[in-house]
Design a protein around this motif. Structure first.
Motif, PDB file in Angstrom:
ATOM      1  N   ALA A 319       0.922  -1.112  -0.392  1.00 55.97           N
ATOM      2  CA  ALA A 319       0.239  -0.411  -0.048  1.00 55.97           C
ATOM      3  C   ALA A 319       0.658   0.981   0.207  1.00 55.97           C
ATOM      4  O   ALA A 319       0.860   2.428  -0.345  1.00 55.97           O
ATOM      5  N   ALA A 320       1.988   1.300   0.701  1.00 54.21           N
ATOM      6  CA  ALA A 320       2.897   2.197   0.677  1.00 54.21           C
ATOM      7  C   ALA A 320       3.271   2.962  -0.285  1.00 54.21           C
ATOM      8  O   ALA A 320       3.895   3.662  -0.704  1.00 54.21           O
ATOM      9  N   GLN A 321       4.238   1.739  -0.996  1.00 47.59           N
ATOM     10  CA  GLN A 321       4.215   1.892  -2.938  1.00 47.59           C
ATOM     11  C   GLN A 321       3.636   2.308  -3.287  1.00 47.59           C
ATOM     12  O   GLN A 321       3.759   2.183  -5.050  1.00 47.59           O
ATOM     13  N   GLY A 322       2.388   2.583  -3.239  1.00 49.47           N
ATOM     14  CA  GLY A 322       1.190   3.120  -3.940  1.00 49.47           C
ATOM     15  C   GLY A 322       0.311   1.282  -4.926  1.00 49.47           C
ATOM     16  O   GLY A 322       0.088   1.866  -5.967  1.00 49.47           O
ATOM     17  N   ILE A 323       1.277   0.373  -4.878  1.00 45.86           N
ATOM     18  CA  ILE A 323       0.525  -1.017  -5.904  1.00 45.86           C
ATOM     19  C   ILE A 323      -1.129  -0.773  -5.574  1.00 45.86           C
ATOM     20  O   ILE A 323      -1.544  -0.597  -5.066  1.00 45.86           O
ATOM     21  N   ARG A 324      -1.297  -0.640  -7.151  1.00 41.31           N
ATOM     22  CA  ARG A 324      -3.083  -0.825  -6.706  1.00 41.31           C
ATOM     23  C   ARG A 324      -3.508  -2.192  -7.955  1.00 41.31           C
ATOM     24  O   ARG A 324      -2.887  -2.716  -8.568  1.00 41.31           O
ATOM     25  N   MET A 325      -3.911  -3.267  -7.249  1.00 39.85           N
ATOM     26  CA  MET A 325      -4.290  -4.510  -8.333  1.00 39.85           C
ATOM     27  C   MET A 325      -6.027  -4.668  -7.613  1.00 39.85           C
ATOM     28  O   MET A 325      -6.135  -4.754  -6.667  1.00 39.85           O
ATOM     29  N   PRO A 326      -6.655  -5.675  -8.212  1.00 38.32           N
ATOM     30  CA  PRO A 326      -7.621  -5.625  -8.406  1.00 38.32           C
ATOM     31  C   PRO A 326      -7.605  -7.513  -7.102  1.00 38.32           C
ATOM     32  O   PRO A 326      -6.850  -8.064  -6.910  1.00 38.32           O
ATOM     33  N   ALA A 327      -9.175  -6.839  -5.413  1.00 37.98           N
ATOM     34  CA  ALA A 327      -8.696  -7.845  -5.131  1.00 37.98           C
ATOM     35  C   ALA A 327      -8.905  -9.346  -5.051  1.00 37.98           C
ATOM     36  O   ALA A 327      -7.491 -10.280  -5.126  1.00 37.98           O
ATOM     37  N   PHE A 328      -9.506  -9.109  -6.273  1.00 32.20           N
ATOM     38  CA  PHE A 328      -9.422 -11.249  -6.422  1.00 32.20           C
ATOM     39  C   PHE A 328      -8.036 -11.699  -8.041  1.00 32.20           C
ATOM     40  O   PHE A 328      -8.965 -12.464  -8.939  1.00 32.20           O
ATOM     41  N   GLY A 329      -7.665 -10.866  -8.639  1.00 36.30           N
ATOM     42  CA  GLY A 329      -7.107 -10.557 -10.076  1.00 36.30           C
ATOM     43  C   GLY A 329      -7.646 -10.072 -10.934  1.00 36.30           C
ATOM     44  O   GLY A 329      -7.285  -9.251 -11.917  1.00 36.30           O
ATOM     45  N   LEU A 330      -9.624  -9.854 -11.210  1.00 33.57           N
ATOM     46  CA  LEU A 330      -9.721  -9.560 -12.309  1.00 33.57           C
ATOM     47  C   LEU A 330     -10.841  -8.012 -11.429  1.00 33.57           C
ATOM     48  O   LEU A 330     -11.179  -8.254 -10.424  1.00 33.57           O
ATOM     49  N   GLU A 331     -11.029  -7.324 -12.630  1.00 33.10           N
ATOM     50  CA  GLU A 331     -12.065  -6.363 -12.163  1.00 33.10           C
ATOM     51  C   GLU A 331     -13.064  -7.149 -11.414  1.00 33.10           C
ATOM     52  O   GLU A 331     -13.340  -8.219 -12.548  1.00 33.10           O
ATOM     53  N   PRO A 332     -13.924  -6.590 -10.315  1.00 31.43           N
ATOM     54  CA  PRO A 332     -15.464  -6.976 -10.534  1.00 31.43           C
ATOM     55  C   PRO A 332     -16.692  -7.788 -11.620  1.00 31.43           C
ATOM     56  O   PRO A 332     -16.975  -8.533 -10.740  1.00 31.43           O
ATOM     57  N   SER A 333     -16.294  -6.578 -11.890  1.00 25.40           N
ATOM     58  CA  SER A 333     -17.372  -7.055 -13.601  1.00 25.40           C
ATOM     59  C   SER A 333     -16.660  -8.173 -14.102  1.00 25.40           C
ATOM     60  O   SER A 333     -17.416  -8.934 -15.589  1.00 25.40           O
ATOM     61  N   LYS A 334     -15.518  -8.377 -14.043  1.00 27.26           N
ATOM     62  CA  LYS A 334     -14.835  -9.889 -15.362  1.00 27.26           C
ATOM     63  C   LYS A 334     -14.463 -10.754 -14.348  1.00 27.26           C
ATOM     64  O   LYS A 334     -14.487 -11.689 -15.169  1.00 27.26           O
ATOM     65  N   LEU A 335     -14.997 -11.172 -13.059  1.00 24.09           N
ATOM     66  CA  LEU A 335     -15.018 -12.203 -12.555  1.00 24.09           C
ATOM     67  C   LEU A 335     -16.628 -13.307 -12.516  1.00 24.09           C
ATOM     68  O   LEU A 335     -17.537 -12.623 -13.043  1.00 24.09           O
ATOM     69  N   ALA A 336     -15.862 -14.589 -13.348  1.00 20.05           N
ATOM     70  CA  ALA A 336     -17.246 -15.223 -13.833  1.00 20.05           C
ATOM     71  C   ALA A 336     -17.819 -15.673 -12.950  1.00 20.05           C
ATOM     72  O   ALA A 336     -17.847 -15.738 -11.685  1.00 20.05           O
ATOM     73  N   PRO A 337     -19.406 -15.607 -13.526  1.00 21.96           N
ATOM     74  CA  PRO A 337     -20.016 -16.193 -12.652  1.00 21.96           C
ATOM     75  C   PRO A 337     -19.779 -17.530 -12.030  1.00 21.96           C
ATOM     76  O   PRO A 337     -19.431 -18.293 -12.527  1.00 21.96           O
ATOM     77  N   TYR A 338     -19.965 -17.759 -10.381  1.00 16.13           N
ATOM     78  CA  TYR A 338     -20.075 -19.059  -9.976  1.00 16.13           C
ATOM     79  C   TYR A 338     -20.762 -20.215 -10.354  1.00 16.13           C
ATOM     80  O   TYR A 338     -21.772 -20.153 -10.404  1.00 16.13           O
ATOM     81  N   ARG A 339     -20.147 -21.361 -11.292  1.00 18.60           N
ATOM     82  CA  ARG A 339     -21.086 -22.525 -11.936  1.00 18.60           C
ATOM     83  C   ARG A 339     -20.474 -23.340 -10.611  1.00 18.60           C
ATOM     84  O   ARG A 339     -19.350 -24.064 -11.020  1.00 18.60           O
ATOM     85  N   ARG A 340     -21.505 -24.238 -10.194  1.00 16.67           N
ATOM     86  CA  ARG A 340     -21.376 -25.235  -8.945  1.00 16.67           C
ATOM     87  C   ARG A 340     -21.642 -26.371 -10.225  1.00 16.67           C
ATOM     88  O   ARG A 340     -22.158 -26.596 -10.842  1.00 16.67           O
ATOM     89  N   ALA A 341     -20.189 -27.054  -9.773  1.00 15.26           N
ATOM     90  CA  ALA A 341     -20.183 -29.184 -10.007  1.00 15.26           C
ATOM     91  C   ALA A 341     -21.704 -29.075  -9.803  1.00 15.26           C
ATOM     92  O   ALA A 341     -22.419 -29.003  -8.863  1.00 15.26           O
ATOM     93  N   ARG A 342     -22.126 -30.854 -10.566  1.00 13.94           N
ATOM     94  CA  ARG A 342     -22.973 -31.453 -10.203  1.00 13.94           C
ATOM     95  C   ARG A 342     -22.853 -32.168  -8.744  1.00 13.94           C
ATOM     96  O   ARG A 342     -21.567 -32.326  -8.717  1.00 13.94           O
ATOM     97  N   MET A 343     -23.806 -32.373  -7.934  1.00 14.61           N
ATOM     98  CA  MET A 343     -23.893 -32.505  -6.072  1.00 14.61           C
ATOM     99  C   MET A 343     -23.143 -34.397  -6.338  1.00 14.61           C
ATOM    100  O   MET A 343     -24.307 -34.576  -6.839  1.00 14.61           O
ATOM    101  N   ARG A 344     -22.269 -34.531  -6.290  1.00 11.12           N
ATOM    102  CA  ARG A 344     -21.514 -35.409  -5.113  1.00 11.12           C
ATOM    103  C   ARG A 344     -20.776 -36.584  -6.338  1.00 11.12           C
ATOM    104  O   ARG A 344     -21.115 -36.833  -6.880  1.00 11.12           O
ATOM    105  N   ALA A 345     -20.448 -35.440  -6.836  1.00 13.35           N
ATOM    106  CA  ALA A 345     -19.959 -36.179  -8.663  1.00 13.35           C
ATOM    107  C   ALA A 345     -18.340 -36.592  -8.839  1.00 13.35           C
ATOM    108  O   ALA A 345     -18.002 -36.691  -9.538  1.00 13.35           O
ATOM    109  N   HIS A 346     -18.226 -36.103  -7.408  1.00 20.08           N
ATOM    110  CA  HIS A 346     -16.771 -36.380  -7.615  1.00 20.08           C
ATOM    111  C   HIS A 346     -16.210 -37.606  -7.440  1.00 20.08           C
ATOM    112  O   HIS A 346     -16.649 -38.772  -6.501  1.00 20.08           O
ATOM    113  N   GLU A 347     -15.654 -37.880  -7.936  1.00 23.29           N
ATOM    114  CA  GLU A 347     -14.831 -39.826  -8.459  1.00 23.29           C
ATOM    115  C   GLU A 347     -13.665 -39.260  -7.690  1.00 23.29           C
ATOM    116  O   GLU A 347     -12.728 -38.967  -7.352  1.00 23.29           O
ATOM    117  N   GLY A 348     -13.161 -41.528  -7.045  1.00 22.68           N
ATOM    118  CA  GLY A 348     -12.123 -41.365  -5.717  1.00 22.68           C
ATOM    119  C   GLY A 348     -12.621 -42.661  -5.258  1.00 22.68           C
ATOM    120  O   GLY A 348     -13.765 -43.037  -5.984  1.00 22.68           O
TER     121      GLY A 348
END
Length: 434
Positions: A319-348
């Motif tokens: 902050a003292a050095q004036g670094i500016r970066m979006p909190a989550f790496g991208l501007e908020p408007s460019k963050l993709a909507p979260y798409r949830r994987a199928r429930m209990r589809a985990h394989e293993g």
């Protein structure tokens, strides 16, 4: 001489007091690294009389963190109050509305309100730094947000809660029962009086929500995380894991799948020879699987005054050095909507522990139900009855080949309906980590 950067610190608990002491003890060092002197100009805490091991007489005191954020003569607001709502939320909003950079260690705040705060920060041109909010002193946020920008992340996973890792380590090494181990953790200060947030998996889930957004460039969705704590893990499970070549860890996992993003926190059996299995005690570890670098593993202190203050200091210097970066790496408007994987589809593979009634047809019924759900069994082990168990029941452990959680749960529901079990079945996922 350049004008000092004036810090306002809200919260003088373990981390806040450590931060103030470090800034006092190494003023010249941090001033040189920041490019300007760093000064604690204002603070907010409940008790002004408490000895925190540092002279704060030159700082302006505020009883209310929101008042500090709104009215303090400061250049950076450092939020160490904690909690998802209340004073923490309102004070961070007040600071951002003034256009002040915010440094926070508050994973709950960001997991619940991160997108809203990121939007406000973008609108006001005020950055949010939160290196200390996930995995304590481990520099995982900067690693993912900055150093790995040329990579595509496929999976991020790790040990994100020191309390659970400490307890599972002691249960394995010393054979201590869960309740006794928890009491020791509370006595030593590793667990709170109400330990639910830690042992229930919620602390790890908050951290995972932040890492998921950074890993996949998506909006935060805390509610999409499957959460299971460690309270049902027994010494019998830990002993069985060791015999099979595994160790049990509370693992937080986020990965990209064909149907969306999968997020889960749960006890997991991992190969005993893996690097992650060697992480013991209160230590945290985070692994990131990428397309170019392969797997990157960071290990270090996940909590503690100096460890967490180290991460906060890194953000303050940015902050003292004036670094500016979006909190989550991208501007908020460019963050993709979260798409949830199928429930209990985990394989293993899955570890299943059953307490089976010792009678004719029980084992045949279990095998039939597994086959009906296309579950192939790698091994079946009959163990000695646990201490206190009725003699008419037999502990049985099943290890499956790769299958889905949905199939395992369907089979176990059918076995339970057949009436051959005493108590609820126990299932633990197996991660290959390859």
């Amino acid at each position: 001489m350049e004008r000092p950067m004036r810090l306002g610190i809200a919260g003088l608990g373990t981390v806040g007091a450590s931060l103030a002491r470090l800034l006092a003890d190494k003023r010249d060092v941090y001033g040189m690294r920041a490019g300007r002197p760093l000064e604690v100009a204002a603070v907010s805490a409940r008790d002004r009389t408490r000895d925190r091991g540092v002279d704060l007489s030159g700082a302006t005191w505020f009883d209310d963190p929101v008042a500090l954020a709104r009215d303090g003569e400061i250049d950076v607001f450092v939020e160490l109050v904690g909690g998802a709502d209340g004073a923490a939320f309102e004070s961070v909003k007040a600071a951002l509305n003034r256009g002040l950079p915010v440094v926070t260690a508050n994973k709950a705040l960001l997991a619940h309100h991160g997108l809203q705060l990121a939007r406000l920060a973008h609108k006001r041109g005020a950055p949010i730094f939160f290196e200390a909010a996930a995995a304590g002193g481990i520099p995982i946020i900067k690693t993912m947000r900055e150093a790995l920008r040329g990579n595509t992340v496929e999976r991020v996973y790790g040990i994100l809660n020191g309390t659970c890792n400490y307890m599972l380590t002691r249960m394995e090494r010393e054979g201590i029962a869960f309740d006794a181990c928890l009491a020791d953790a509370q006595r030593l200060g590793y667990a709170e009086a109400d330990p639910t947030f830690d042992i229930g998996g919620f602390d790890a889930a908050h951290k995972l929500a932040l890492l998921t957004s950074l890993a996949f460039g998506c909006e935060i969705d805390l509610d999409a995380i499957f959460i299971e704590g460690i309270s049902t893990v027994t010494n019998a499970d830990i002993e069985a894991a060791a015999e099979l070549g595994y160790r049990i860890k509370l693992l937080a996992v986020a990965q990209r799948t064909d149907s969306g993003i999968e997020q889960r926190v749960h006890p997991t059996m991992i190969p005993a020879h893996s690097a992650l299995a060697q992480v013991d005690g209160v230590t945290n570890a985070v692994a990131v699987d990428t397309d170019l670098l392969g797997s990157v593993l960071l290990v270090g202190p996940g909590a503690g005054g100096n460890a967490t203050a180290s991460a906060v200091l890194s953000d303050v210097i940015d902050a003292a050095q004036g670094i500016r970066m979006p909190a989550f790496g991208l501007e908020p408007s460019k963050l993709a909507p979260y798409r949830r994987a199928r429930m209990r589809a985990h394989e293993g593979g899955y570890y299943i522990r059953l307490s089976v009634l010792d009678r004719v047809g029980a084992f045949a019924s279990i095998a039939r139900r597994m086959a009906e759900n296309d579950i192939s069994l790698e091994s079946i082990v009959q163990r000695k009855p646990e201490s206190g168990r009725a003699a008419e029941t037999v502990p049985v452990i099943l290890i499956t080949h790769e299958t889905t959680e949905a199939a395992v749960r369907r089979a176990l529901d059918a076995v339970s309906r057949d009436g051959h079990l005493s108590g609820e079945p126990r299932m633990i996922r197996i991660e290959a980590l390859d």
